[in-house]
Design a protein around this motif. Structure first.
Motif, PDB file in Angstrom:
ATOM      1  N   GLU A  17       0.876  -1.184   0.000  1.00  0.00           N
ATOM      2  CA  GLU A  17       0.000   0.000   0.000  1.00  0.00           C
ATOM      3  C   GLU A  17       0.908   1.227   0.000  1.00  0.00           C
ATOM      4  OE1 GLU A  17      -3.583   0.919   0.231  1.00  0.00           O
ATOM      5  OE2 GLU A  17      -2.350   2.665  -0.206  1.00  0.00           O
ATOM      6  N   ASP A  18       0.700   2.128  -0.959  1.00  0.00           N
ATOM      7  CA  ASP A  18       1.592   3.280  -1.056  1.00  0.00           C
ATOM      8  C   ASP A  18       1.172   4.437  -0.163  1.00  0.00           C
ATOM      9  OD1 ASP A  18      -0.566   3.313  -2.955  1.00  0.00           O
ATOM     10  OD2 ASP A  18       0.273   5.194  -3.702  1.00  0.00           O
ATOM     11  N   GLU A  19      -0.072   4.421   0.341  1.00  0.00           N
ATOM     12  CA  GLU A  19      -0.478   5.522   1.217  1.00  0.00           C
ATOM     13  C   GLU A  19      -0.181   5.153   2.667  1.00  0.00           C
ATOM     14  OE1 GLU A  19      -4.484   7.183   0.130  1.00  0.00           O
ATOM     15  OE2 GLU A  19      -4.154   5.833  -1.565  1.00  0.00           O
ATOM     16  N   ASP A  61      -2.750  -3.359  -2.937  1.00  0.00           N
ATOM     17  CA  ASP A  61      -3.458  -2.174  -3.413  1.00  0.00           C
ATOM     18  C   ASP A  61      -3.264  -2.089  -4.930  1.00  0.00           C
ATOM     19  OD1 ASP A  61      -4.671   0.327  -3.592  1.00  0.00           O
ATOM     20  OD2 ASP A  61      -2.776   1.375  -3.240  1.00  0.00           O
ATOM     21  N   GLY A  63      -3.748   0.600  -6.983  1.00  0.00           N
ATOM     22  CA  GLY A  63      -3.189   1.862  -7.458  1.00  0.00           C
ATOM     23  C   GLY A  63      -1.846   2.120  -6.802  1.00  0.00           C
ATOM     24  N   LYS A 110     -12.034   0.398  -1.126  1.00  0.00           N
ATOM     25  CA  LYS A 110     -11.818   1.541  -0.233  1.00  0.00           C
ATOM     26  C   LYS A 110     -12.979   2.527  -0.384  1.00  0.00           C
ATOM     27  CE  LYS A 110      -6.805   1.631  -0.838  1.00  0.00           C
ATOM     28  NZ  LYS A 110      -5.736   2.425  -1.438  1.00  0.00           N
TER      29      LYS A 110
END
Ligand code: CA
Length: 242
Positions: A17-19, A61, A63, A110
């Protein structure tokens, strides 16, 4: 693959997950429920980490900054087959179905409730535990049927013509359940391993059609994995385990 209960020895979950905020939330929830959690921020990091250690489950994720999450799922299934839960912000049915086609076990959109995420993770791991072929047929891991050989330990099949056909972890686990009890009708719920399953969940149907394709089983007139209308599916062949 092995997926042990969190209480016994913690299942390892990689979170791609990049966030950072979302990753922190996911890891906090999973850790609270006894899972061992590792956060990775890019697809490349996850794939290289999974080559060192195969986790019990990856949360992916879609994105990502460096590569398409779908590509990550594809490469994971080729290199380090494990359970996969897709996390997507795009509320797009084609993406979800494509994810399941690639061998993901489930998806969650999400924004999500952390408890819902934990419940999905548990349900996937339980499904793997229950369908681990080792448990039901002792040490026997190789199944023979209709000229095919299925090696549950390697997630691979050998076709009657000698071709090697690889399976995702989800497909191998589904096939193992069917082969363990040939000629028994399994409902979608039984194959999903959950009683309170979403009746609109297409994941089993998608996985069945992928298995049929890999088994060269004509979907219009399947000989091996038969659809029993209104009831579910059954595997119509003699199976011997060795
Ligand atoms: Ca993202």
């Amino acid at each position: 693959m092995t997926a042990t209960r969190p209480e016994a020895s913690p299942s390892t979950i990689f979170v791609l997950e990049d966030e950072p905020e979302i990753a922190r939330l996911i890891c906090a929830s999973l850790t609270e429920y006894g899972f061992r959690c590792e956060h990775l921020a890019t697809g490349r990091q996850l794939l290289s980490r999974a080559r060192q250690q195969t986790p019990d489950l990856c949360i992916v994720d879609l994105g990502l900054p460096d590569m398409d999450g779908m590509q990550v799922v594809r490469e994971l299934q080729d290199g380090s087959p494990c359970a996969v839960l897709i996390l997507t912000g795009r509320n797009d049915v084609t993406d979800r179905v494509l994810g399941l086609e690639l061998g993901a076990d489930d998806y969650i959109v999400k924004p999500f409730e952390p408890r819902e995420l934990v419940a999905r993770v548990r349900s996937i791991l339980r499904r793997y535990q229950r369908s681990a072929p080792m448990e039901s047929v002792g040490e026997k891991t190789i199944a023979h049927f209709a000229g095919w050989i299925f090696d549950s330990g390697r997630h691979a099949m050998t076709a009657p013509d000698g071709r090697e056909v690889s399976l995702s972890a989800a497909e191998a686990s589904l096939l193992a359940v069917l082969l363990r009890r040939p000629n028994k009708i399994f409902s979608r719920e039984q194959l999903l391993g959950e009683r309170d399953v979403d009746p609109f969940d297409r994941s089993i149907d998608v996985r069945i059609s992928r298995l049929r394709r890999k088994l060269d089983d004509d979907p219009q007139n399947p000989k091996l994995i038969k659809t029993v209308y209104g009831a579910g599916y059954l595997f119509a062949a003699q199976v011997s385990w060795e």
